[in-house]
Write a protein that holds these residues in place. Structure first.
Motif: not given
Length: 208
Positions: A31-37, A5-11, A60-61, A73-76
Motif C-alpha cells: 500500500p506504500q508503493k505504486w500500483h500502476g494506474g 481520482a487518485l491516478v495510480d490507484r484508478f486504472a 491527485t498531483p 513512495c509518492g504514489y499519491h
C-alpha cells in the motif's frame, strides 16, 4: 459532481510506464508503493465517469515524485521533486506530458471539467530544491518562534516546509503553479495542505 481520482490507484491503461521513475517503487501488493494506474487508464474510463454523472474530474498531483521516507513512495503525488528552475516534470509512471494533455482534451470532449491538485506547502523529502535552496525552508528548531506551528513548522518529521513569507520563495512557488495553468487547459485547482500555508501567500502572491 466532482470525482476525485487518485491516478495510480484508478486504472492501469499502459504497462509501458510501470517501471519508470524511482526504482523499487512498483508493488501492487504494497500500500506504500505504486500500483500502476496512469493517464491512459483514466482516459479509457471516461465513459464510466460520465455514466456516474460526473461533471468534473479532480486528479491527485502529477508532479514528478521525489523519494520519501524509507520504504514509502509518492504514489499519491504529494511529494513533488521540485527544482529551480522549474522543469514542469510530469511523473513518468503516470505518463508523458503529451498523454496528460490528451487526457485533459478527452475530459473536455466528454463534457467534464478538469481539476488539478497542487502543492505549495512542501516538496518531497528528497526533492532537488531542498539541496539547491536549504534557506527556502523553515528551520524545525526555531520555526515555532515565528508564529503558529501548523503554518511555520513541518507537518511531519522529514518533510521540508516552504517559507512562503520570503519573496523569492513565494515568487518561485507561484511561478510553478502558473506554469501548469499555462501548459495545460485545466479548469480548476485544488490546493493540498492549504491550512499549513501562510494565508497571506494565497492573498498576495499565488497565481489566481
Amino acid at each position: 459532481v466532482i470525482y476525485l481520482a487518485l491516478v495510480d490507484r484508478f486504472a492501469n491503461g499502459s504497462t509501458a510506464n510501470d517501471a519508470l521513475g524511482l526504482p523499487g517503487c512498483l508493488d501492487a501488493a504494497d500500500p506504500q508503493k505504486w500500483h500502476g494506474g496512469d493517464f491512459a487508464g483514466l482516459r479509457g474510463r471516461l465513459g464510466y465517469l460520465g455514466d456516474l454523472g460526473v461533471g468534473a474530474l479532480w486528479v491527485t498531483p502529477v508532479y514528478q515524485q521525489a523519494a520519501g521516507p524509507t520504504g514509502k513512495c509518492g504514489y499519491h503525488g504529494y511529494w513533488a521533486d521540485f527544482a529551480d528552475p522549474d522543469d514542469g516534470a510530469v511523473e513518468p509512471r503516470l505518463g508523458s506530458a503529451a498523454e496528460l494533455d490528451a487526457l485533459i482534451g478527452a475530459v473536455h470532449d466528454a463534457g467534464m471539467a478538469f481539476i488539478l491538485d497542487m502543492v505549495v506547502n512542501h516538496p518531497g523529502d528528497h526533492a532537488r530544491v531542498v539541496a539547491q535552496h536549504p534557506d527556502w525552508f523553515h528551520d524545525p528548531a526555531t520555526c515555532a518562534q515565528l508564529g503558529p506551528a501548523a503554518i511555520y513548522c513541518p507537518y511531519r518529521a522529514g518533510i521540508s516546509d516552504f517559507a512562503q513569507e520570503e519573496p523569492a520563495v513565494a515568487a518561485y512557488l507561484s511561478s510553478v503553479s502558473a506554469g501548469w495553468t499555462q501548459r495545460y487547459a485545466i479548469d480548476g485547482i485544488r490546493m493540498d495542505t492549504a491550512k499549513y500555508v501562510l494565508p497571506a501567500y494565497f492573498h498576495d502572491s499565488w497565481v489566481p
